[in-house]
Design a protein around this motif. Structure first.
Motif, PDB file in Angstrom:
ATOM      1  N   THR A  94       0.600  -1.114  -0.032  1.00 40.20           N
ATOM      2  CA  THR A  94      -0.016  -0.153   0.174  1.00 40.20           C
ATOM      3  C   THR A  94       0.793   1.433  -0.179  1.00 40.20           C
ATOM      4  OG1 THR A  94      -0.245  -0.271   2.242  1.00 40.20           O
ATOM      5  CG2 THR A  94      -2.066  -1.035   1.147  1.00 40.20           C
ATOM      6  N   ALA A  95       2.154   0.999  -0.028  1.00 43.19           N
ATOM      7  CA  ALA A  95       3.105   2.128   0.058  1.00 43.19           C
ATOM      8  C   ALA A  95       2.931   2.995  -1.295  1.00 43.19           C
ATOM      9  CB  ALA A  95       4.535   1.822   0.385  1.00 43.19           C
ATOM     10  N   GLY A  96       3.691   4.253  -1.524  1.00 44.12           N
ATOM     11  CA  GLY A  96       3.984   4.548  -2.754  1.00 44.12           C
ATOM     12  C   GLY A  96       2.776   5.660  -3.184  1.00 44.12           C
ATOM     13  N   LEU A  97       2.872   6.024  -4.355  1.00 42.70           N
ATOM     14  CA  LEU A  97       1.782   6.650  -5.044  1.00 42.70           C
ATOM     15  C   LEU A  97       0.595   5.922  -5.049  1.00 42.70           C
ATOM     16  CD1 LEU A  97       4.077   8.494  -7.908  1.00 42.70           C
ATOM     17  CD2 LEU A  97       3.355   9.354  -5.734  1.00 42.70           C
ATOM     18  N   PRO A  98      -0.585   6.605  -5.169  1.00 43.66           N
ATOM     19  CA  PRO A  98      -1.918   5.992  -5.349  1.00 43.66           C
ATOM     20  C   PRO A  98      -1.962   5.456  -6.701  1.00 43.66           C
ATOM     21  CG  PRO A  98      -2.234   8.272  -5.240  1.00 43.66           C
ATOM     22  CD  PRO A  98      -0.906   7.844  -4.903  1.00 43.66           C
ATOM     23  N   GLU A  99      -2.906   4.403  -7.172  1.00 44.74           N
ATOM     24  CA  GLU A  99      -2.738   3.940  -8.258  1.00 44.74           C
ATOM     25  C   GLU A  99      -3.247   4.734  -9.591  1.00 44.74           C
ATOM     26  OE1 GLU A  99      -4.449  -0.129  -8.629  1.00 44.74           O
ATOM     27  OE2 GLU A  99      -4.858  -0.074 -10.766  1.00 44.74           O
ATOM     28  N   PRO A 100      -4.093   5.630  -9.656  1.00 45.67           N
ATOM     29  CA  PRO A 100      -4.320   6.493 -10.704  1.00 45.67           C
ATOM     30  C   PRO A 100      -3.321   7.213 -11.156  1.00 45.67           C
ATOM     31  CG  PRO A 100      -6.140   6.644  -8.994  1.00 45.67           C
ATOM     32  CD  PRO A 100      -5.045   5.794  -8.421  1.00 45.67           C
ATOM     33  N   ALA A 101      -2.401   7.579 -10.072  1.00 49.25           N
ATOM     34  CA  ALA A 101      -1.219   8.518 -10.048  1.00 49.25           C
ATOM     35  C   ALA A 101      -0.089   7.504 -11.243  1.00 49.25           C
ATOM     36  CB  ALA A 101      -0.599   8.926  -8.954  1.00 49.25           C
ATOM     37  N   LEU A 102      -0.092   6.417 -10.616  1.00 44.91           N
ATOM     38  CA  LEU A 102       0.867   5.622 -11.442  1.00 44.91           C
ATOM     39  C   LEU A 102       0.661   5.341 -12.718  1.00 44.91           C
ATOM     40  CD1 LEU A 102       1.189   2.731  -8.807  1.00 44.91           C
ATOM     41  CD2 LEU A 102       2.852   4.547  -9.278  1.00 44.91           C
ATOM     42  N   ILE A 103      -0.771   5.216 -13.216  1.00 44.64           N
ATOM     43  CA  ILE A 103      -1.129   4.957 -14.421  1.00 44.64           C
ATOM     44  C   ILE A 103      -0.822   6.360 -15.094  1.00 44.64           C
ATOM     45  CG2 ILE A 103      -3.151   4.648 -15.841  1.00 44.64           C
ATOM     46  CD1 ILE A 103      -4.439   3.020 -13.688  1.00 44.64           C
ATOM     47  N   LEU A 104      -1.170   7.421 -14.538  1.00 42.87           N
ATOM     48  CA  LEU A 104      -1.100   8.856 -15.258  1.00 42.87           C
ATOM     49  C   LEU A 104       0.501   9.064 -15.608  1.00 42.87           C
ATOM     50  CD1 LEU A 104      -2.468  11.186 -16.199  1.00 42.87           C
ATOM     51  CD2 LEU A 104      -1.799  12.375 -14.309  1.00 42.87           C
ATOM     52  N   LEU A 105       1.547   8.567 -14.567  1.00 41.03           N
ATOM     53  CA  LEU A 105       2.976   8.850 -14.641  1.00 41.03           C
ATOM     54  C   LEU A 105       3.308   7.873 -15.763  1.00 41.03           C
ATOM     55  CD1 LEU A 105       4.966  10.209 -13.913  1.00 41.03           C
ATOM     56  CD2 LEU A 105       5.557   8.722 -12.087  1.00 41.03           C
ATOM     57  N   SER A 106       2.639   6.596 -15.903  1.00 42.95           N
ATOM     58  CA  SER A 106       3.388   5.737 -16.805  1.00 42.95           C
ATOM     59  C   SER A 106       2.898   6.236 -18.310  1.00 42.95           C
ATOM     60  CB  SER A 106       2.868   4.163 -16.573  1.00 42.95           C
ATOM     61  OG  SER A 106       1.395   4.188 -17.054  1.00 42.95           O
ATOM     62  N   GLN A 107       1.736   6.590 -18.460  1.00 45.43           N
ATOM     63  CA  GLN A 107       1.499   7.110 -19.820  1.00 45.43           C
ATOM     64  C   GLN A 107       2.063   8.422 -20.146  1.00 45.43           C
ATOM     65  OE1 GLN A 107      -0.315   5.027 -21.749  1.00 45.43           O
ATOM     66  NE2 GLN A 107       0.252   3.853 -19.956  1.00 45.43           N
ATOM     67  N   VAL A 108       2.456   9.293 -19.117  1.00 49.56           N
ATOM     68  CA  VAL A 108       3.256  10.691 -19.626  1.00 49.56           C
ATOM     69  C   VAL A 108       4.554   9.854 -19.998  1.00 49.56           C
ATOM     70  CG1 VAL A 108       4.426  12.140 -18.524  1.00 49.56           C
ATOM     71  CG2 VAL A 108       2.040  12.190 -17.938  1.00 49.56           C
ATOM     72  N   VAL A 109       5.138   9.010 -19.363  1.00 48.01           N
ATOM     73  CA  VAL A 109       6.401   8.385 -19.690  1.00 48.01           C
ATOM     74  C   VAL A 109       6.270   7.956 -21.036  1.00 48.01           C
ATOM     75  CG1 VAL A 109       7.948   6.557 -19.274  1.00 48.01           C
ATOM     76  CG2 VAL A 109       7.254   8.040 -17.542  1.00 48.01           C
ATOM     77  N   ALA A 110       5.238   6.971 -21.525  1.00 47.21           N
ATOM     78  CA  ALA A 110       5.126   6.421 -22.845  1.00 47.21           C
ATOM     79  C   ALA A 110       5.186   7.500 -23.824  1.00 47.21           C
ATOM     80  CB  ALA A 110       4.130   5.575 -22.746  1.00 47.21           C
ATOM     81  N   PHE A 111       4.021   8.385 -23.652  1.00 45.80           N
ATOM     82  CA  PHE A 111       3.947   9.368 -24.876  1.00 45.80           C
ATOM     83  C   PHE A 111       4.895  10.166 -24.822  1.00 45.80           C
ATOM     84  CE2 PHE A 111       0.140   7.788 -26.840  1.00 45.80           C
ATOM     85  CZ  PHE A 111      -0.583   6.930 -25.688  1.00 45.80           C
ATOM     86  N   GLY A 112       5.399  10.650 -23.891  1.00 45.69           N
ATOM     87  CA  GLY A 112       6.390  11.755 -23.771  1.00 45.69           C
ATOM     88  C   GLY A 112       7.533  11.332 -24.463  1.00 45.69           C
TER      89      GLY A 112
END
Lengths: 101, 194, 626
Positions: free
Chosen positions: C497-515
């Protein structure tokens, strides 16, 4: 007989030695053969001397046989020398060195 | 000095001298003649040693037959020319002399040890061994004790004669190339032997 | 059908034997035969899957004892196969991807004089790989391990007339050998310490008590050394970029989808040892992470289209090992499956590009190929998107679940390093697509390009479907189809349960990919004069292009002394000493003979002298005795 037998034996030894050296030294086949005869004679002399020493005739009988054999040997040997001479035109034994390395 | 001593001391030097002379001859015929002299001296020795039969046989057979045969062959082949003196194997002569001296020394030692310089010979030889004369006594030994070797030597003589005839027989046949080559290379210059 | 599971590896073995002896006579049919056998193997695997899944969850293990293999004293090893969820997954992947690549090769290798032999080797490879993953004991696994190494050598050096190919094959074999040797020691130690090589025996949790954990550390690390070699992780990664000398289907099958994943399979299979050890897990994690970053950076500076993909493979494998290091074995396997699909797709598309441009591999001389090769362009783009982790495609479900796990477990360093690696992967694959397909042709061969034949495009299409759809197997990293299937083998993943919440993770991963993709389009698509940029950053470019000079380092430190040593041994010892001794012996004998034969003078008088000498000596001897 007042000469010690040993002297006869020494003469015989001397003749044998001279004959041996002759075999080694001479190059003519016939002369080698003659040296061999000399050797044989030396031996015959020794035999007879021994016969006189022992007081029986065994030595003389052996000498008799030795002479017979020497005669036969001379016949055959000379025939061989003649044969070789006809083929090779040489009586020098040093020329017959085909079995050399 | 008794008679046999004089005879011995006269003929012994002749014997040895003729033998050595034979050794040093360059001419084959001369060497043969010296050998004949040597045979004669040996015959005399036989006489001194109470073997008159052998004395006669020595002269007849050796000097008379064998040496004549030698001389015949020498004349026939014409090899009485001088020998080549240069020795191929340089150590042959010295070694031969050395070994000859060695042999004589050994024989001397053996004679001294075995027989000794004192022994004179059996007494009463004429009565015991030579009973009835030397030929008779010798024939007694030959035909009784040594009959078989006697007969064998007769066969030997026949064989020798046959062999000589066969060997010397010149057959008419095609001369092979090897023989022709041998003829050409027959008289060679001696190669240097190490 | 479970009883006939042994046919799955044996069918390609049959293909090997047939093609080895009749390959030349069969001609093109050799390729069809090999492919057919692989398809058959896949069908069989599917049937085996059906039967296995019919069993209840806890009992999905079936061990087949084929015959007794080794019997030496108390050491007994049988030819045993194990069918369970993990091996089933692997054989499905190998046979599916393998079949597609076989069909593709029929078109790619057309006209090659050793056509039949190629398929023989491919089939042989599949046999060994299937044996490896189906092994019930470590010795059979090692057999498969070595076998795939052999086939890799044969296939990399398939065009052995080229010196570079022959050297690359040798390099691959020797480098993996280093790892294999450690692994063999590890296997021996397993037997010595644990008493058995059978997985059924040594993968029981109770095994932990048999030996102190330090022993398990050593065992795990030794086995991992083999994995490092086979899966091209640092420091034994140097062979994979050079392995691109082999035909592209080989690169796709062996160096993307299957052989290099054997290391991941091994770690996942033996995860119990790593968990008991703890230290070993950390080592795995670190190695994977460092390799992922290193390879990602190096991929950015490669001009050869296949070398980009090679470094990409190294980097993606690093990701899988990161997952293993986080004890997320199911996630590692999910990534393995997805990667098999999209990496094979990428490689085969690259092969199509090479085929269509008549052998061009330099990205600098490509460009504008989307006009001449639309299908290839589109399919490769799909693969690129999958690799970048665009949402919905298989790569997303694979890679980002690993990152999510890292985040949830509170491993912030791992997470952010993984994000960086993801950025790099989007960058380099975007660069590749842009340079190859967009813009205008920059080279002669690119100008005269043409599309590849259908026989090559159809497998690409099938793989594209896999690259898109395989994400469905792991929609959730705990309850997804594949993770659930693997649970009896690899254990359950506890969601943190640590770290960023799941939606944030998804968002970040897509930023990474598309970026990353957009950045690549901007830099290489014409927005910047990237060639000038490269000239200005020449030393950096060279540093990355040469793989951070690791190869050169090895060359100086290891290869050169090795060559010097062997030269010394060859010339000094062998030629100088041994040969001289032996020849000297011969010469001595000859000298002896030469000297000795001089006794034979051929002169009678010399012999007479010898007689006399003997007689004199003898007489002297006798005389002295009297």
């Amino acid at each position: 007989m007042s000469t010690p037998i040993a002297y006869f034996l020494l003469v015989s030894a001397a003749l044998f030695t001279i004959g041996t050296v002759g075999v080694m030294v001479r190059k003519n086949a016939l002369l080698i053969f003659m040296s061999v005869e000399l050797q044989l004679n030396g031996v015959n002399l020794a035999l007879v001397a021994f016969s006189r020493m022992h007081g029986n005739l065994v030595g003389q009988a052996l000498t008799f046989f030795s002479m017979v054999v020497a005669a036969a040997e001379v016949v055959v040997g000379l025939a061989i020398i003649v044969f070789v001479f006809r083929r090779r035109r040489t009586a020098n034994v040093d020329d017959l060195s085909v079995l050399r390395w | 000095m008794s008679a046999d001593q004089i005879v011995f001391w006269v003929f012994a030097p002749i014997s040895i001298g003729s033998a050595i002379a034979m050794l040093f001859q360059r001419n084959a015929v001369h060497a043969a003649l010296f050998l004949i002299v040597n045979f004669f001296t040996i015959a005399v020795f036989y006489l001194v040693l109470d073997a008159p039969f052998l004395f006669a046989v020595q002269i007849i057979v050796y000097a008379g037959a064998i040496m004549v045969l030698f001389l015949f062959v020498i004349m026939l082949l014409g090899v009485d020319r001088d020998e080549v003196l240069t020795e191929r194997v340089w150590w042959q002569r010295p070694a031969a002399v050395l070994l000859g001296v060695g042999v004589f020394a050994e024989l001397f030692v053996a004679i001294r040890a075995g027989v000794g310089f004192a022994t004179k010979g059996a007494d009463a030889f004429a009565e015991t061994a030579n009973r009835g004369g030397n030929p008779q006594a010798l024939s007694r030994v030959l035909f009784r004790d040594y009959l078989f070797p006697f007969e064998a030597t007769s066969i030997l003589l026949i064989l020798a004669a046959i062999a000589a005839i066969v060997l010397a027989h010149r057959r008419r046949r095609a001369i092979t190339r090897a023989e022709r080559d041998a003829e050409e290379t027959a008289v060679l210059e001696p190669e240097v032997v190490p | 059908m479970l009883e006939l599971a042994w046919l799955v590896p044996v069918l390609p073995l049959v293909g090997f034997v047939v093609n080895l002896f009749l390959g030349r006579r069969l001609g093109r049919a050799a390729g069809w035969l090999a492919s057919l056998l692989m398809v058959g193997s896949f069908a069989l695997a599917a049937l085996v899957a059906r039967d296995l899944l019919a069993l209840p969850g806890d009992e999905r293990v079936h061990v087949l004892h084929l015959f007794d293999w080794v019997q030496v004293g108390t050491f007994r090893v049988g030819a045993d196969l194990r069918v369970d969820a993990l091996s089933l997954t692997m054989i499905l992947v190998v046979t599916a991807v393998g079949s597609l690549i076989h069909v593709y090769s029929i078109g790619y290798m057309e006209g090659d004089p050793r056509f039949g032999r190629f398929f023989a080797y491919l089939n042989l490879f599949c046999f060994f790989m299937l044996t490896l993953v189906l092994a019930e004991n470590l010795l059979v696994l090692y057999l498969g391990w070595e076998g795939v190494g052999l086939c890799s050598y044969l296939l990399i050096g398939f065009w052995f007339e080229r010196a570079s190919a022959a050297n690359a094959a040798k390099k691959a074999f020797v480098t993996t050998r280093i790892g294999d040797t450690f692994m063999l020691v590890g296997i021996a130690l397993v037997f010595l310490r644990l008493g058995s090589l059978d997985l059924s025996a040594i993968l029981e949790p109770e095994i932990a008590g048999v030996q102190p954990s330090g022993v398990f550390t050593i065992l795990a690390l030794l086995l991992f050394a083999g994995a490092i070699g086979k899966s091209a992780q640092i420091p034994l990664h140097v062979w994979l970029p050079d392995a691109m000398e082999g035909p592209t289907p080989v690169s796709a099958l062996i160096h993307a989808a299957t052989m290099v994943t054997a290391g991941v399979y091994l770690v996942v299979r033996m995860h119990l040892f790593f968990e008991i050890s703890g230290v070993a897990l950390t080592v795995v994690l670190v190695v994977g992470l460092v390799t992922a970053l290193y390879a990602g950076l190096s991929a950015l500076a490669q001009d050869d289209i296949k070398r980009v993909l090679a470094y990409s493979t190294i980097s993606q494998l690093g990701f899988m090992f990161v997952a293993a290091g986080l004890e997320a074995y199911a996630a590692a396997i999910v990534m393995l499956v997805a990667h098999a699909a999209y990496k094979a797709l990428l490689f085969l598309s690259a092969g199509s590009v090479m085929h269509g441009t008549g052998g061009e591999t330099d990205l600098k001389l490509m460009g504008g190929l989307r006009h001449a090769m639309p299908w290839t362009a589109g399919l490769m783009a799909i693969g690129a998107l999958a690799l970048s982790g665009v949402i919905g495609l298989s790569g997303y479900f694979a890679k980002d679940s690993i990152l999510a796990i890292a985040s949830e477990e509170g491993r912030a360093l791992v997470y952010w390093a993984g994000v960086l690696a993801a950025v790099l992967s989007a960058l380099y694959v975007g660069r590749l697509v842009v340079l190859a397909f967009l813009g205008e042709p920059r080279g002669e061969r690119a100008r005269h390009a043409h599309e590849s034949p259908a026989i090559m495009l159809v497998p690409l299409g099938a793989l594209a479907l896999g690259a898109i759809g395989l994400g469905a197997l792991a929609l959730d990293k705990v309850t997804g189809v594949l993770p659930a299937l693997l649970e009896p083998v690899v254990g359950e993943l506890e969601a943190g349960t640590a770290g960023l919440p799941e939606p944030a993770l998804i968002l970040l991963s897509q930023v990474v990919a598309f970026g990353g993709l957009l950045l690549a389009w901007f830099v290489y698509g014409g927005g910047i004069d990237w060639l000038a940029l490269r000239t200005r950053l020449a030393s950096l470019h060279r540093f990355l292009n040469r793989g951070m000079y690791v190869d050169d380092l090895y060359s100086t430190l290891l290869v050169a002394p090795g060559k010097a040593g062997s030269a010394s041994l060859a010339y000094v010892v062998d030629l100088g000493i041994v040969d001289r001794t032996v020849n000297g012996l011969g010469a001595a004998v000859q000298w002896l003979a030469r000297t000795g034969r001089r006794v034979q003078t051929g002169l009678v008088r010399t012999y007479a002298l010898a007689f006399l000498l003997g007689a004199v000596v003898l007489l002297a001897y006798i005389g002295s005795r009297i």
